[in-house]
Structure formats: C-alpha cells, structure tokens
Design an enzyme around this catalytic site. Structure first.
Site, PDB file in Angstrom:
ATOM      1  N   TYR A  85       0.969  -1.300   0.150  1.00  0.00           N
ATOM      2  CA  TYR A  85      -0.081   0.059   0.162  1.00  0.00           C
ATOM      3  C   TYR A  85       0.856   1.256  -0.034  1.00  0.00           C
ATOM      4  CZ  TYR A  85      -3.654   3.244   1.056  1.00  0.00           C
ATOM      5  OH  TYR A  85      -4.327   4.299   0.903  1.00  0.00           O
ATOM      6  N   PHE A 137      -9.237  19.861 -25.242  1.00  0.00           N
ATOM      7  CA  PHE A 137      -9.516  18.392 -25.253  1.00  0.00           C
ATOM      8  C   PHE A 137     -10.650  18.182 -24.163  1.00  0.00           C
ATOM      9  CE2 PHE A 137      -9.260  14.218 -23.991  1.00  0.00           C
ATOM     10  CZ  PHE A 137      -9.157  13.460 -25.332  1.00  0.00           C
ATOM     11  N   THR A 138     -11.516  17.464 -24.636  1.00  0.00           N
ATOM     12  CA  THR A 138     -12.686  17.063 -23.837  1.00  0.00           C
ATOM     13  C   THR A 138     -12.637  16.978 -22.224  1.00  0.00           C
ATOM     14  OG1 THR A 138     -12.664  14.613 -24.053  1.00  0.00           O
ATOM     15  CG2 THR A 138     -13.840  16.041 -25.771  1.00  0.00           C
ATOM     16  N   ASP A 228       0.295  18.862 -21.448  1.00  0.00           N
ATOM     17  CA  ASP A 228      -0.161  17.563 -21.507  1.00  0.00           C
ATOM     18  C   ASP A 228       0.627  16.811 -22.399  1.00  0.00           C
ATOM     19  OD1 ASP A 228      -1.721  15.439 -22.158  1.00  0.00           O
ATOM     20  OD2 ASP A 228      -3.524  16.433 -22.377  1.00  0.00           O
ATOM     21  N   LYS A 271      -1.352   6.122 -23.479  1.00  0.00           N
ATOM     22  CA  LYS A 271      -1.085   6.506 -25.122  1.00  0.00           C
ATOM     23  C   LYS A 271       0.537   6.205 -25.335  1.00  0.00           C
ATOM     24  CE  LYS A 271      -5.120   8.774 -24.525  1.00  0.00           C
ATOM     25  NZ  LYS A 271      -5.925   8.986 -23.242  1.00  0.00           N
ATOM     26  N   ARG A 395     -15.489  13.390 -33.543  1.00  0.00           N
ATOM     27  CA  ARG A 395     -14.716  14.288 -33.061  1.00  0.00           C
ATOM     28  C   ARG A 395     -15.230  15.806 -33.584  1.00  0.00           C
ATOM     29  NH1 ARG A 395     -12.019  13.057 -28.325  1.00  0.00           N
ATOM     30  NH2 ARG A 395     -14.336  12.823 -27.892  1.00  0.00           N
ATOM     31  N   PHE A 462     -20.659  13.069 -25.570  1.00  0.00           N
ATOM     32  CA  PHE A 462     -20.539  11.988 -26.639  1.00  0.00           C
ATOM     33  C   PHE A 462     -20.249  10.602 -26.313  1.00  0.00           C
ATOM     34  CE2 PHE A 462     -17.062  14.180 -24.997  1.00  0.00           C
ATOM     35  CZ  PHE A 462     -16.017  13.050 -24.536  1.00  0.00           C
TER      36      PHE A 462
HETATM   37  C1  P61 Z   1      -8.625   9.271 -26.801  1.00  0.00           C
HETATM   38  F1  P61 Z   1     -13.329  10.478 -26.599  1.00  0.00           F
HETATM   39  N1  P61 Z   1      -7.715  10.598 -24.797  1.00  0.00           N
HETATM   40  O1  P61 Z   1      -7.885  10.121 -27.282  1.00  0.00           O
HETATM   41  P1  P61 Z   1      -7.421   9.646 -19.818  1.00  0.00           P
HETATM   42  N2  P61 Z   1      -5.319  14.190 -22.738  1.00  0.00           N
HETATM   43  C2  P61 Z   1      -5.445  13.839 -24.065  1.00  0.00           C
HETATM   44  C3  P61 Z   1      -5.899  12.632 -24.101  1.00  0.00           C
HETATM   45  O2  P61 Z   1      -5.826  12.392 -25.467  1.00  0.00           O
HETATM   46  C4  P61 Z   1      -6.690  12.120 -23.432  1.00  0.00           C
HETATM   47  C5  P61 Z   1      -6.787  12.453 -21.902  1.00  0.00           C
HETATM   48  C6  P61 Z   1      -5.797  13.684 -21.786  1.00  0.00           C
HETATM   49  C7  P61 Z   1      -8.604   9.561 -25.113  1.00  0.00           C
HETATM   50  C8  P61 Z   1      -9.422   9.019 -24.168  1.00  0.00           C
HETATM   51  C9  P61 Z   1     -10.798   9.655 -24.197  1.00  0.00           C
HETATM   52  O3  P61 Z   1     -13.351  12.656 -25.261  1.00  0.00           O
HETATM   53  C10 P61 Z   1     -12.490  11.477 -24.833  1.00  0.00           C
HETATM   54  O4  P61 Z   1      -6.321   8.627 -19.579  1.00  0.00           O
HETATM   55  C11 P61 Z   1      -4.564  14.510 -24.980  1.00  0.00           C
HETATM   56  O5  P61 Z   1      -8.251   9.306 -20.892  1.00  0.00           O
HETATM   57  O6  P61 Z   1      -8.222  10.059 -18.679  1.00  0.00           O
HETATM   58  C12 P61 Z   1      -7.498  10.857 -23.346  1.00  0.00           C
HETATM   59  O7  P61 Z   1      -6.705  10.762 -20.416  1.00  0.00           O
HETATM   60  C13 P61 Z   1      -7.350  11.969 -20.765  1.00  0.00           C
HETATM   61  C14 P61 Z   1     -11.491   9.540 -25.504  1.00  0.00           C
HETATM   62  C15 P61 Z   1     -10.837  10.701 -23.489  1.00  0.00           C
HETATM   63  C16 P61 Z   1     -12.450  10.576 -25.742  1.00  0.00           C
HETATM   64  C17 P61 Z   1     -11.791  11.541 -23.756  1.00  0.00           C
HETATM   65  O8  P61 Z   1      -9.314   8.263 -27.156  1.00  0.00           O
END
Ligand code: P61
Length: 473
Positions: A85, A137-138, A228, A271, A395, A462
């Site tokens: 832990y 970003f969302t 980011d 990623k 998107r 979405f």
């Molecule tokens: C993706 F439809 N991305 O691209 P988490 N920053 C950036 C990202 O691309 C990102 C995060 C932060 C995703 C997953 C996803 O609207 C959406 O590990 C540049 O997913 O929490 C994530 O990181 C967030 C898909 C996220 C989406 C949000 O597919």
C-alpha cells in the site's frame, strides 16, 4: 499498380519499405461479422460507437488509449509488481523512469490522465481565471471548467483548417495569448495549457521554436506552462522529421528539451507509454508538488500508487522508456501515414498533414449535404461501422458539447471522424482493409442521411449520447 508486377508497400510509394521493429509472440483472435448483425448492434448502441460491444467490432480504431500491445519486457516487469500500500518499490521505478524521460523531479501517480487533470485544475485554477490552450481536449477543458476556469483557445488559425499544410498546426498563436494577457492581466491567467500532438486538431505537433517563444513570453509575465505530455513522444518524432536542426537529435532528447520549457506536465500513460492504464503529474515546484501530493490521497489513492496497481506502475516504467525509441516512433507514425496516404490518393477528405496517432476523416467535406446539427461525423463513424465493423470515433459537434453560458451547441470548425491506431496492435493488412472500408462508405456518400440526437447526458455527452437515423435530408 499492374497486376503482373505486384509492388511492395515501399515501392508503391517510391521508397524502400519499413517494417515493424518487433515480432509477434501472442495473438488475440478477431472475427468479422455480417452486415445484418452490425446493423442490429449499431441500432442497439444508439448509433454511438462508444456504446458498441467490442465483440461486435472487427478492427477497433475507437482509440489509441489503453489499447496498446505491451512488450515481453513490460509483461515480465509486471510480475515484479510490489503491491505494498505504501512505499511500493514499483513506484520508485516508475518515478525514476518519468524523471529520466521527462526531466521533472517531482512525480505524483494517478490512475489515468483525467485524474491528473483533476488534481492540477483543482490546485492551480482560481474561480474565473482564463486557461489558454492549444485547442481544447474534452476531459482537460471539463476539469478546468469544474475548477472555475474558462478555457480560451489560442492555437494558430491554421489548426482549424483541415487542408492547411502548416507543419506545426499545434503551435500557440503568441499574439492571441498576448491579447488575452493584456485583457485579463497576468493574474487573470491560471496557466498555459499546452498539449503535444494536439488530439482534436488531428494529431498535430507544436515546434521547439514555438515552445521557446512561449516560454519567453510567459516568463515576461510570470505565467506558468503545464504540458499535456500524453502524446509528447509522437510530437518529438514529428519535430525530428520536420524542424530545422532536429534531424540528428533523438526522440528522447527532443522530449527532454520540450519539457525543459515548461513548469510541469501530466500524462495519460495509456497512449505514448504503451500500457493499458496509468497516468501521472510531475512538476518542478516543491509547494505545488506538496499540494498535488496531498490532493491525490483524496481522489486517487496513496501518493505511491495513485490508483494504479504496483504491476501497472512497472508496465508504465518500462513502456515510458520504450516510447522514446526512434525505431518505435518511426513505425508508429509511418503506419498512421500509410493509411492516410491511401485515403488521400483516393480523394477521401482527411485532415492534413497526416498526424501522429490517427487519421481524421473530414466529415464536412465527406458529407457536404449533411448540416452540422445532423452530426455528419457521428454519421460517418456509424456508417463505417455498419459497412465494415471498423470502429472510429466522432470528434465534432457532439464531442464539443454545449457552451456552459448559452447552452447552445458549440459548432466547432472541425467536424471529424477519428480512426486512432493502437500502438503495435494492427498490421499493414489491417490498414488496407480499413482504407477500403472508408472508400466504400465514401463511394456511396450522397445517399447517406444524418442523425438526430435522442438522448443527451450532461457531462462529456459524446460517450453516452444516443441517436436515430434521419429519413430525410
Ligand atoms: C482518446 F473520446 N484521450 O484520445 P485519460 N489528454 C489527452 C488525451 O487524448 C486524453 C486525456 C488527456 C483519449 C481517451 C478519451 O473525449 C474523450 O487517461 C490529449 O483518458 O483520462 C485521452 O486521459 C485523458 C476519449 C478521453 C474520448 C476523452 O481516445
């Protein structure tokens, strides 16, 4: 191409072929489905590819997030996971990999990217402050808004034009930023939210020259820059390819240099880092670190695991180093480009230049007869799935959501359907199948009608929204 003289992939493009810098040791079977089954699955999913079951998907290009294939080194490291832990030795290996790769001394683990965004936003944004960034970003923008911030887009105009050939469409427009600083004062700006390989712009990089100039401007006003770093290694590869003076620098060196112009970074390790789950936030400043490390125990877990298992941290530690390998990035970016180049040659409209992690189909030009509030990009994702079992993601209008002030759709300039390529997962043959599927949907584009939204959730709509097909144009 003549039938008598088949050509290799490289010959088709007038160069020598490249190949994956790995061989396959374990496989996961995937199966095709028939059109009737897909139509049923699609309508049960409310024409939203996020609501499909993965067993109904043939080639899954929904996302490159957490869908990567891990290496034998990563899998074997996972067996060393220390599940203590507190004070897990896996955390210290994770911390060293991030310190070495990105250069920030103080590291806080989180379960994934949005966990880090939550901590950063709650810690540094004051009610009403502006958060300028190179396109929204969302999840990033939502956490900034939930913390009382107001996101302001300061990316260069070219980023909103899918045909602009600008090599660094992820760049920040320093004049736009300076105007914001003048209007709100430096104290009205929370920080600059800078992203590598800008996702919503089509996977576009920013340049070292832009990063340096941004640092200089922010230093003059005493404004912090948080990065980011989710796809920073891909951004670094594109710099190596196109920024004068960087051809002989390694991806690893360029990543370190990019980080050196910022005050901290966060990452969705799902990623670049070639894992299925994980994230972090890392900073230079000790006081900020103390605050983040304190808040992590409220929302994520103790500061030596942050919501990850010990084995997850081991996988991130190894994957972080693999991510900055030049050979890996070459294959990764070139595979995306192979798919995009086929589509370009067939006249399918896509975002150019082809980005680092995905092909973005330009739904506005694909379906010029479908108005934006009939959701052309959502329609295209649904049609592609129905045609072929290939899953992409909207998107555009749906992803952009509603303006919190007016409640209206935001109507983004870019209305795109993303085909994200998971790392080390699919082969060139899969890319050929995808390209032909997109072409088939393009060939019958004029007969396609848009969608009507029939269920709209409040947050990040979405992911869970539902639609019906429109009968009329
Ligand atoms: C993706 F439809 N991305 O691209 P988490 N920053 C950036 C990202 O691309 C990102 C995060 C932060 C995703 C997953 C996803 O609207 C959406 O590990 C540049 O997913 O929490 C994530 O990181 C967030 C898909 C996220 C989406 C949000 O597919």
């Amino acid at each position: 191409m003549s039938r008598e003289h088949p050509e290799t992939m490289g010959q088709q493009f007038g160069r020598r072929s490249w190949a994956e810098p790995w061989k396959i040791k374990m496989v996961e079977p995937i199966t095709t489905t028939d059109r009737q089954t897909r139509e049923r699955a699609l309508s049960e999913a409310g024409f939203n590819t996020f609501l499909l079951r993965s067993e109904d998907v043939y080639i899954d290009l929904l996302t490159d997030s957490g869908t990567n294939a891990m290496s034998d080194r990563q899998w074997s490291a996972m067996l060393l996971g220390d599940e203590a832990y507190a004070g897990s030795s896996s955390f210290y290996r994770f911390e060293s990999a991030i310190r070495e790769t990105y250069g920030y001394p103080r590291v806080v683990p989180t379960h994934q990217g949005r966990g880090a965004e939550h901590l950063l936003s709650q810690t540094v944004i004051k009610e009403g402050q502006i958060v300028p960034g190179n396109m929204y970003f969302t999840t990033t923008r939502l956490h900034q808004e939930l913390a009382g911030g107001v996101f302001a887009d300061v990316i260069i105009d070219e980023a909103h034009d899918p045909s602009s050939q600008h090599p660094f469409k992820g760049n920040i427009d320093l004049d736009k930023l300076e105007a914001l600083i003048e209007r709100h004062g430096a104290e009205g700006i929370a920080y600059v939210s800078l992203a590598g390989t800008v996702n919503m712009a089509g996977g576009q990089p920013y340049s070292v020259a832009n990063a340096k100039a941004l640092r200089e401007l922010c230093d003059r006003h005493g404004i912090q820059i948080y990065l980011d770093a989710t796809r920073l290694a891909e951004n670094a590869y594109l710099i190596q390819e196109r920024e004068p003076g960087y051809a002989d620098k390694s991806v690893a060196e360029i990543v370190r240099e990019l980080c050196s112009y910022t005050d901290g970074a966060w990452m969705s390790a799902k990623k670049d880092a070639l894992v299925n789950i994980g994230g972090w936030i890392a900073v230079n400043d000790e006081d900020l670190f103390d605050s983040l490390r304190n808040l992590v125990v409220v929302y994520e877990g103790l500061h030596t695991y942050g919501g990850m298992a010990g084995r997850d941290m081991e996988a991130v530690a190894v994957g972080t180093r693999e991510a900055v390998s030049d050979d890996h990035q070459h294959q990764r970016v070139m595979q995306v480009r192979y798919l995009g180049t086929l589509l370009q040659r067939w006249g399918v409209p896509i975002v150019e230049p082809i980005g680092g992690h995905a092909i973005f189909l330009d739904a506005t030009r694909f379906y010029p007869h479908i108005p934006q509030d009939h959701f052309p990009a959502q329609t295209l994702a649904a049609e592609l799935y129905a045609e072929s079992g290939v899953r992409g993601m909207e998107r555009g209008n749906v992803s952009a959501g509603r303006d919190p002030e007016t409640g209206e759709h935001r109507y983004p300039a870019l209305e795109l359907t993303r085909l994200a390529i998971p790392r080390r997962v699919y082969t060139q043959a899969h890319m050929d199948v995808v390209a032909e599927a997109v072409k088939a949907v393009h060939d019958r584009r004029t007969a396609t009608r848009g969608l009507r939204m029939v269920y709209e959730p409040h947050y990040l709509r979405f992911f869970q929204a539902r639609f019906e097909r429109r009968e009329e144009a």
